[in-house]
Design an enzyme around this catalytic site. Structure first.
Site, PDB file in Angstrom:
ATOM      1  CG  ASP A 242      -1.865   1.121   1.325  1.00 31.69           C
ATOM      2  OD1 ASP A 242      -1.673   2.127   0.617  1.00 31.69           O
ATOM      3  OD2 ASP A 242      -2.821   1.009   2.117  1.00 31.69           O
ATOM      4  CG  HIS A 268      -3.538   8.988  -9.970  1.00 31.73           C
ATOM      5  ND1 HIS A 268      -2.184   9.134 -10.150  1.00 31.73           N
ATOM      6  CD2 HIS A 268      -3.961   8.136 -10.933  1.00 31.73           C
ATOM      7  CE1 HIS A 268      -1.799   8.412 -11.183  1.00 31.73           C
ATOM      8  NE2 HIS A 268      -2.854   7.785 -11.664  1.00 31.73           N
ATOM      9  CD  GLU A 293       3.078   8.975 -14.863  1.00 30.92           C
ATOM     10  OE1 GLU A 293       1.955   8.453 -15.046  1.00 30.92           O
ATOM     11  OE2 GLU A 293       4.116   8.551 -15.410  1.00 30.92           O
TER      12      GLU A 293
END
Length: 382
Positions: A242, A268, A293
């Site tokens: 995780d 994200h 990203e």
């Protein structure tokens, strides 16, 4: 196929490939020539991209001392595969010194050499071979290109080839090449958070293959919350964990060592990005890069972002903006220091993408005799 060298041995081989021929040969002796040869052939086939086609048998010989370790390669409708034993009468044979091949595959840019290479073609007594190229020509050409030109292929092409959404859905390769290009021929440890395929255990790994191919001297690690360890392959190791768990990230670092590049393409979710950064940036090597990203999620409440608030440090972009102040921490009066301040060398923002450079940032501020207070002069602060 014979047993290849383990991850530690592969790291030694990559490191030695940047040194002298004697040093490479000594490491081959320590690791075992058969294991190194098996590793080299696996790497060579991965890079050669030999497509399915007419039946072609190629023999590869790797010379080490007085011995030559031979492999049979068979091309057919299923692509290319190892044969259990050397080819009896091959359509072509390629023989080269094992030390030279190790340097060509795993050495720095410009170190490639073919001085010991010998290529023999079969069927040249058949006049038709001079009317049209033999199928073996393209197979050997791909093997030779993989040895001689390991740095030629670009990121966008690799993303398309392996199915990574970094190109197409996004236009990240141009920015990646700006920052990764100078590092490309270094022996690196790379971690990408998020293996792809979402919750499907049997999907993903495209970007890991891209990095494996783009960085020919790198050991690549992937981390995903779903068990995708079956994607582990030569130079690629996939771990389960995780990204928001400091304990899981500490275990990843224990396995891989200190990374040179971290790419966060995981959940994200802002809180997860910040948790990963807090755990991994301190162990990132100096001179390394930390990449985040898909930063558009910083504006989306579904991902822990804030709609209409753009400087909240609890969001990914809000936090990254604080690093810009950290660049100038020695010049700012009254600012509470951040743990990142001494190590932020640069922050680069692009559309949905950011790169953080880790460098020592302790050059000193302006001289103490320069006034830092705000004073009024003719009604204008200076």
């Amino acid at each position: 196929m014979q047993t290849t060298v383990d991850r530690t041995g592969l790291g030694r081989l990559i490191s030695a490939a940047g040194g002298s021929a004697d040093g490479i040969t000594a490491v081959i002796g320590d690791l075992g020539a058969d294991a190194v040869a098996a590793t080299v052939v696996g790497e060579l086939l991965h890079r050669a991209d030999v497509p399915a086609g007419p039946d072609v048998a190629v023999q590869v010989g790797l010379r080490h001392g007085d011995a030559t370790i031979r492999y049979g390669l068979q091309v057919g409708s299923a692509g290319i595969a190892h044969l259990p034993e050397p080819v009896g009468t091959p359509d072509a044979s390629l023989t080269q010194d094992l030390t030279e091949v190790v340097r060509s595959l795993f050495g720095p840019r410009g170190a490639q050499s073919s001085a010991s290479r010998v290529v023999h073609w079969g069927h040249l007594e058949d006049p038709s071979a001079f009317d049209r190229p033999l199928p073996a020509y393209d197979v050997v050409r791909r093997l030779v290109d993989a040895l001689d030109r390991p740095y030629d292929i670009g990121l966008a092409e690799l993303c398309v080839r392996y199915g990574s959404d970094k190109w197409g859905h996004h236009t990240y390769p141009r920015r990646y090449e700006q920052h990764f290009g100078p590092l490309r021929d270094q022996p690196l440890t790379i971690l990408e958070i998020g293996v792809g395929g979402f919750g499907d255990q049997h999907r993903g790994g495209a970007s890991l293959e891209v990095w494996r191919r783009y960085f020919p001297r790198a050991l690549v690690y992937g981390l995903d919350i779903v068990d995708k360890s079956h994607l582990t392959d030569q130079r690629v190791t996939v771990l389960q964990g995780d990204q928001s768990s400091p304990a899981d990230l500490a275990r990843v670092v224990e396995v891989m060592g200190r990374p040179d590049i971290v790419i966060d393409d995981g959940s994200h979710v802002s809180a997860h990005l910040l948790a990963s950064f807090a755990s991994l940036f301190p162990v990132l090597r100096h001179g390394g890069l930390y990449v985040m990203e898909d930063l558009q999620t910083s504006y989306w409440p579904t991902f822990g972002g804030r709609a209409g608030t753009y400087d909240d440090p609890a969001t990914s972009l809000g936090f990254l903006k604080t690093l810009v102040d950290g660049l100038h921490h020695e010049e700012i009066v009254g600012r509470t220091p951040a743990f990142t301040d001494p190590d932020i060398g640069g922050v680069h923002f692009y559309h949905n993408l950011a790169f953080v450079e880790k460098e020592r940032n302790l050059d000193g501020g302006a001289p103490s005799w320069i006034p830092r207070g705000v004073r009024q002069r003719a009604g204008v602060p200076d």
